[in-house]
Design an enzyme around this catalytic site. Structure first.
Site, mmCIF file in Angstrom:
data_model
loop_
_atom_site.group_PDB
_atom_site.id
_atom_site.type_symbol
_atom_site.label_atom_id
_atom_site.label_comp_id
_atom_site.label_asym_id
_atom_site.label_seq_id
_atom_site.Cartn_x
_atom_site.Cartn_y
_atom_site.Cartn_z
ATOM 1 N N TYR A 1 -21.015 0.712 17.957
ATOM 2 C CA TYR A 1 -22.145 0.382 18.845
ATOM 3 C C TYR A 1 -21.758 0.775 20.272
ATOM 4 C CZ TYR A 1 -25.379 -3.116 21.025
ATOM 5 O OH TYR A 1 -26.335 -3.782 21.735
ATOM 6 N N TYR B 1 -25.003 -11.916 13.050
ATOM 7 C CA TYR B 1 -23.916 -11.684 14.011
ATOM 8 C C TYR B 1 -24.069 -12.535 15.268
ATOM 9 C CZ TYR B 1 -20.720 -9.277 17.167
ATOM 10 O OH TYR B 1 -19.704 -8.996 18.047
ATOM 11 N N HIS B 2 -25.270 -12.515 15.839
ATOM 12 C CA HIS B 2 -25.477 -13.168 17.137
ATOM 13 C C HIS B 2 -25.382 -14.682 17.031
ATOM 14 C CE1 HIS B 2 -27.606 -9.381 16.535
ATOM 15 N NE2 HIS B 2 -27.072 -9.056 17.687
ATOM 16 N N LYS C 1 -28.303 -18.949 34.912
ATOM 17 C CA LYS C 1 -28.010 -17.570 34.527
ATOM 18 C C LYS C 1 -28.929 -16.703 35.376
ATOM 19 C CE LYS C 1 -26.676 -15.901 31.018
ATOM 20 N NZ LYS C 1 -25.259 -15.681 31.303
ATOM 21 N N ASP D 1 -29.539 -11.164 31.835
ATOM 22 C CA ASP D 1 -28.526 -11.500 30.835
ATOM 23 C C ASP D 1 -28.837 -12.856 30.196
ATOM 24 O OD1 ASP D 1 -26.122 -12.230 29.561
ATOM 25 O OD2 ASP D 1 -25.193 -12.822 31.451
ATOM 26 N N HIS E 1 -27.010 -14.292 27.605
ATOM 27 C CA HIS E 1 -25.887 -14.898 26.862
ATOM 28 C C HIS E 1 -25.552 -16.246 27.491
ATOM 29 C CE1 HIS E 1 -25.355 -10.661 25.621
ATOM 30 N NE2 HIS E 1 -25.070 -11.243 24.473
HETATM 31 C C1 SCA Z 1 -23.694 4.426 -0.155
HETATM 32 N N1 SCA Z 1 -24.547 5.038 -0.977
HETATM 33 C C2 SCA Z 1 -24.045 5.008 -2.202
HETATM 34 C C3 SCA Z 1 -22.796 4.362 -2.094
HETATM 35 N N2 SCA Z 1 -22.621 4.014 -0.824
HETATM 36 N N3 SCA Z 1 -24.499 5.470 -3.356
HETATM 37 C C4 SCA Z 1 -23.731 5.281 -4.444
HETATM 38 N N4 SCA Z 1 -22.520 4.671 -4.408
HETATM 39 C C5 SCA Z 1 -22.039 4.218 -3.277
HETATM 40 N N5 SCA Z 1 -20.869 3.649 -3.262
HETATM 41 C C6 SCA Z 1 -25.814 5.656 -0.576
HETATM 42 C C7 SCA Z 1 -26.819 4.617 -0.090
HETATM 43 O O1 SCA Z 1 -27.580 4.094 -1.155
HETATM 44 C C8 SCA Z 1 -27.648 5.403 0.872
HETATM 45 O O2 SCA Z 1 -28.598 6.168 0.204
HETATM 46 C C9 SCA Z 1 -26.658 6.381 1.479
HETATM 47 O O3 SCA Z 1 -25.577 6.475 0.553
HETATM 48 C C10 SCA Z 1 -26.146 5.911 2.858
HETATM 49 O O4 SCA Z 1 -25.314 4.806 2.700
HETATM 50 P P1 SCA Z 1 -25.550 3.337 3.246
HETATM 51 O O5 SCA Z 1 -24.630 2.458 2.523
HETATM 52 O O6 SCA Z 1 -26.971 2.981 3.251
HETATM 53 O O7 SCA Z 1 -24.979 3.497 4.723
HETATM 54 P P2 SCA Z 1 -25.701 3.658 6.087
HETATM 55 O O8 SCA Z 1 -26.645 4.792 6.092
HETATM 56 O O9 SCA Z 1 -24.634 3.674 7.085
HETATM 57 O O10 SCA Z 1 -26.564 2.326 6.240
HETATM 58 C C11 SCA Z 1 -25.972 1.079 6.309
HETATM 59 C C12 SCA Z 1 -27.000 -0.005 6.481
HETATM 60 C C13 SCA Z 1 -27.854 0.316 7.717
HETATM 61 C C14 SCA Z 1 -27.925 -0.041 5.275
HETATM 62 C C15 SCA Z 1 -26.317 -1.337 6.640
HETATM 63 O O11 SCA Z 1 -28.905 -0.633 7.899
HETATM 64 C C16 SCA Z 1 -27.055 0.409 8.980
HETATM 65 O O12 SCA Z 1 -26.464 1.433 9.275
HETATM 66 N N6 SCA Z 1 -27.025 -0.598 9.812
HETATM 67 C C17 SCA Z 1 -26.333 -0.547 11.092
HETATM 68 C C18 SCA Z 1 -26.815 -1.570 11.994
HETATM 69 C C19 SCA Z 1 -26.057 -1.555 13.295
HETATM 70 O O13 SCA Z 1 -25.316 -0.654 13.612
HETATM 71 N N7 SCA Z 1 -26.279 -2.531 14.102
HETATM 72 C C20 SCA Z 1 -25.620 -2.688 15.400
HETATM 73 C C21 SCA Z 1 -25.885 -3.986 15.896
HETATM 74 P P3 SCA Z 1 -30.149 5.973 0.442
HETATM 75 O O14 SCA Z 1 -30.346 6.120 1.916
HETATM 76 O O15 SCA Z 1 -30.781 7.027 -0.370
HETATM 77 O O16 SCA Z 1 -30.451 4.574 0.000
HETATM 78 S S1 SCA Z 1 -24.983 -4.277 17.308
HETATM 79 C C22 SCA Z 1 -25.511 -5.678 18.016
HETATM 80 O O17 SCA Z 1 -26.558 -6.241 17.703
HETATM 81 C C23 SCA Z 1 -24.505 -6.180 19.004
HETATM 82 C C24 SCA Z 1 -24.726 -7.360 19.694
HETATM 83 C C25 SCA Z 1 -25.563 -7.391 20.930
HETATM 84 O O18 SCA Z 1 -25.921 -8.539 21.229
HETATM 85 O O19 SCA Z 1 -25.859 -6.400 21.606
HETATM 86 N N1 5AD Z 2 -20.981 -0.700 24.143
HETATM 87 C C1 5AD Z 2 -20.060 -1.102 23.231
HETATM 88 N N2 5AD Z 2 -19.977 -2.325 22.718
HETATM 89 C C2 5AD Z 2 -20.846 -3.226 23.149
HETATM 90 N N3 5AD Z 2 -21.002 -4.514 22.843
HETATM 91 C C3 5AD Z 2 -22.035 -4.973 23.544
HETATM 92 N N4 5AD Z 2 -22.555 -4.007 24.319
HETATM 93 C C4 5AD Z 2 -21.836 -2.908 24.086
HETATM 94 C C5 5AD Z 2 -21.880 -1.582 24.581
HETATM 95 N N5 5AD Z 2 -22.790 -1.215 25.460
HETATM 96 C C6 5AD Z 2 -20.243 -5.216 21.849
HETATM 97 C C7 5AD Z 2 -19.243 -6.198 22.351
HETATM 98 C C8 5AD Z 2 -19.888 -7.517 22.252
HETATM 99 C C9 5AD Z 2 -20.749 -7.333 21.043
HETATM 100 C C10 5AD Z 2 -21.942 -8.206 21.049
HETATM 101 O O1 5AD Z 2 -21.145 -5.976 21.049
HETATM 102 O O2 5AD Z 2 -18.207 -6.184 21.422
HETATM 103 O O3 5AD Z 2 -18.958 -8.532 22.034
#
Ligand code: SCA
Ligand code: 5AD
Length: 675
Positions: free
Chosen positions: A51, A205-206, A555, A559, A561
């Site tokens: 991320y 996560y959050h 705050k 932000d 948090h």
């Molecule tokens: C994978 N595939 C398989 C396989 N593994 N097929 C057969 N056997 C295996 N072992 C297939 C899957 O079915 C899929 O096909 C394709 O390969 C891609 O794999 P995947 O597992 O779906 O992987 P991916 O594309 O990386 O997706 C993962 C996921 C997705 C489903 C979890 O939603 C994702 O990437 N999420 C990421 C979310 C994220 O980064 N969030 C950051 C939040 P098909 O596509 O055909 O089904 S950060 C945050 O909130 C921080 C905090 C803050 O407050 O700011």
């Molecule tokens: N780049 C990288 N990591 C980040 N995080 C939050 N913002 C960023 C950013 N811009 C990460 C930190 C934090 C979690 C919620 O996501 O690790 O703890």
């Protein structure tokens, strides 16, 4: 509402493990306790998805390209706070926060730069966006289209999980009611036009970052998942079809066994939940998840130790069978990841994938009596919590009343007390302390420069575009909101003619106004964990004054948090201080006005976004000179001196114990009250 207690995981088990026989089950078959796929990482390793985002699209694009060239396998966009809250960079309320905690995206032009030279038909992109989900999804779709990639070729994930924003993360814009409509608009649009795109990342996560235990994190995530399914069903959305593209996102903290058990239990519970909704698709029942190691578990002191913590947490994710993983950087208790720390975090995943062999075995803990019991206890906990939530009126009612937030807040208070009492030991924080050694390199965000650049780009965009077309598109969007049509196509039309993110949100907030959730702060017996002497000194000070001490905690900026700020409010109240806590997103003028009504003995500002110098400069220029100002948050040591020079009494960061805080405040207050 009370939480059930979790049957002990590490030690003696009281729950007979119903899942104990799961080791006989096939991998990759419902209920998926033993993993979502038959061959798991032997077939496809988990996606390495770090991320990231900072400053402008150009800077983040360079960072993305470097990460991909180093071997990262997916992208994940962190947006800045103004973008999250639907303010263009040149909006008054955005000034302090542009490009600080993520990348500033004001229009499709920025989105195009963000992915310049990156083939969106080839790389999957996750976008953590919830509040301003409509214009950001629209920018992504239009930028891809202009790159020559049609929506049906796009793969990735949009977080689009608004419930957890009200419960914990605070980047919501409208009321829960209106926002739930937006969530379903995005889900319905994706399922019709973007079959490869995950339309939600239902997030726990959050919750854990805000203070929830892993079991509470899971319970709230599954409760939200159920609430979304129910909502979609009521909207007439075909669940059989959309459920395949609902993915999950969990945190990975330091309770190693619990974390593995949580991920196994999550798959079981999702499969069971879809049975309840009579969904037959095996693919839909296969819970897919992204995991991120914990930010709060990282310490400010001895930052290199955080590499160890992150590795252990990441291993729990791999043992638990995650599909995608972010490993945190060792310097995150101090600032956004530096290039050096980001590289270590990325390479930690390469080491796990290529050197250890831990991914060679599918569900390696399956069959362990401990792990099966732990998984079962998690399942039981979630089922009991679900019943309690329903008895109390369901998720939507508890979100609106703030009770789920309070639930997490209580656990955060307990953790703070446990750390103070040394019931929970954190190496370098409350035991085995050594002098703080700051990391050599720290990322310094050029926020002012980014603000200037973004403002210039916005002005140019507005000169170039067809204003009439923009006006018509925004009016159509607003009319669609009024008549409750799916807002996604209207937002895409507006973004295509170069309406900005802020303008789209303004059109919507004119229809469904901005919302502020209710906030409650619980009391907690902090004083029993502080030195008796300091507690007594506060009592004496207030009897000498012949009135209670009065404090304001706020705050400032965008932000949200608020975990730390709320712990401090509870601590001060327990010390007998009268504390006012302003609603989040306060401005410096709000604080000045509040103080003018009845001057406080001290004002504490909590800032985790990196905007501390901006806000402190403003407040010290405007506030009466005899008011002590305190700051708490993520503040690099190098900025501490600057803040003290500007006029801050004491700077508090994650390394300070509550006892330290109580003592420092007291020392300042004695001087300020002239006793
Ligand atoms: C994978 N595939 C398989 C396989 N593994 N097929 C057969 N056997 C295996 N072992 C297939 C899957 O079915 C899929 O096909 C394709 O390969 C891609 O794999 P995947 O597992 O779906 O992987 P991916 O594309 O990386 O997706 C993962 C996921 C997705 C489903 C979890 O939603 C994702 O990437 N999420 C990421 C979310 C994220 O980064 N969030 C950051 C939040 P098909 O596509 O055909 O089904 S950060 C945050 O909130 C921080 C905090 C803050 O407050 O700011
Ligand atoms: N780049 C990288 N990591 C980040 N995080 C939050 N913002 C960023 C950013 N811009 C990460 C930190 C934090 C979690 C919620 O996501 O690790 O703890």
């Amino acid at each position: 509402m009370k939480a059930p207690s979790l049957a002990k995981i590490e030690g003696v088990y009281s729950v007979a493990p119903e899942t104990a026989d799961s080791w006989r089950d096939a991998h990759g078959k419902a209920p998926f306790v033993r993993g979502p796929y038959e061959k798991m990482y032997q077939q496809k390793p988990w996606t390495i998805r770090q991320y990231a985002g900072f400053e402008g699209a150009l800077e983040t694009n360079a960072f993305f390209k470097r990460a991909l060239s180093q071997g990262q396998t997916g992208l994940s966009v962190a947006f800045d706070l103004p973008t999250h809250l639907g303010f263009d960079s040149d909006h008054d309320l955005a000034a302090a926060d542009v490009g600080r905690t993520g990348v500033a995206i004001d229009s499709v032009e920025d989105m195009a730069v963000l992915f310049d030279g990156i083939d969106l038909g080839n790389v999957s992109v996750s976008m953590t966006m919830n509040g301003a989900v409509l214009p950001i999804m629209a920018c992504f779709i239009v930028a891809a289209e202009e790159q020559g990639v049609a929506p049906d070729k796009l793969s990735g994930t949009i977080q689009n999980d608004i419930l957890k924003e009200y419960i914990a993360r605070n980047t919501y814009i409208h009321s829960p009611d209106f926002s739930m409509g937006v969530v379903s608009d995005v889900v319905a649009y994706c399922s019709a036009h973007m079959p490869r795109f995950n339309s939600m990342s239902i997030s726990g996560y959050h919750f854990q970052e805000a203070g929830a235990s892993p079991e509470l994190e899971l319970a709230l995530t599954m409760a939200n998942a159920r609430a979304y399914l129910t909502h979609f069903q009521q909207q007439g959305i075909d669940l059989e079809f959309v459920a395949k593209r609902l993915s999950f996102f969990f945190g990975l903290g330091m309770s190693f066994y619990k974390e593995v058990a949580k991920l196994r239990a999550a798959r079981f519970l999702w499969s069971e939940l879809l049975d309840e909704f009579s969904i037959r698709s095996e693919n839909a029942k296969r819970l897919k998840m992204h995991c991120q190691t914990s930010g709060v578990s990282l310490t400010e002191s001895s930052p290199l130790n955080n590499i160890v913590r992150t590795t252990i947490e990441a291993m729990a994710g791999v043992f638990g069978g995650t599909q995608s993983l972010h490993t945190n950087s060792y310097d995150e208790a101090i600032s956004l990841p530096s290039d050096q720390a980001s590289k270590v975090a990325l390479e930690t995943q390469f080491i796990l994938q290529h050197e250890t062999g831990i991914g060679d075995v599918v569900d390696p803990w399956g069959g362990s009596y401990m792990m099966e019991s732990a998984t079962q206890s998690m399942i039981e906990y979630v089922r009991t919590m679900q019943k309690n939530i329903e008895t109390e009126g369901g998720v939507l009612a508890l979100v609106a009343s703030g009770q789920l937030t309070t639930f997490i807040h209580r656990q955060a208070l307990q953790t703070a007390m446990d750390e103070e009492a040394l019931n929970k030991k954190i190496v370098g924080k409350n035991c085995y302390q050594s002098p703080t050694s700051s990391p050599q390199h720290q990322r310094v965000i050029a926020s002012d420069k980014t603000l200037l650049q973004q403002s210039k780009k916005l002005a140019q965009l507005k000169l170039k575009r067809d204003d009439g077309a923009v006006k018509r598109a925004l009016q159509a969007l607003q009319a669609a909101a009024r008549s409750k049509q799916n807002l996604m196509p209207f937002t895409i039309d507006a973004i295509r003619v170069r309406a900005t993110v802020g303008e789209c949100i303004k059109a919507l907030t004119d229809e469904a106004s901005r919302y502020l959730k209710p906030e409650y702060i619980e009391s907690a017996p902090f004083c029993t964990h502080l030195d008796a002497d300091i507690v007594k000194r506060y009592q004496t000070l207030s009897s000498q004054l012949d009135r209670p001490l009065r404090f304001l905690i706020a705050k400032v900026g965008l932000d949200g948090h608020d975990r730390g700020a709320k712990v401090i409010v509870s601590l001060l109240r327990d010390l007998g201080i009268e504390v006012d806590y302003l609603p989040i997103f306060a401005s410096i003028d709000d604080i000045i006005q509040q103080d003018a009504m009845c001057p406080y003995d001290g004002i504490g500002l909590s800032i985790l976004s990196g905007a501390h110098i901006h806000f402190i400069t403003q407040i010290t220029q405007k506030i009466r000179t005899d008011c002590p100002i305190f700051v708490g948050g993520v503040i690099p040591t190098s900025d501490k001196n600057t803040l003290e020079k500007i006029g801050v009494e004491v700077v508090f960061t994650a390394k300070h114990s509550l006892n330290d805080i109580a003592i420092s405040l007291y020392d300042t207050l004695v001087v300020a009250t002239k006793i």
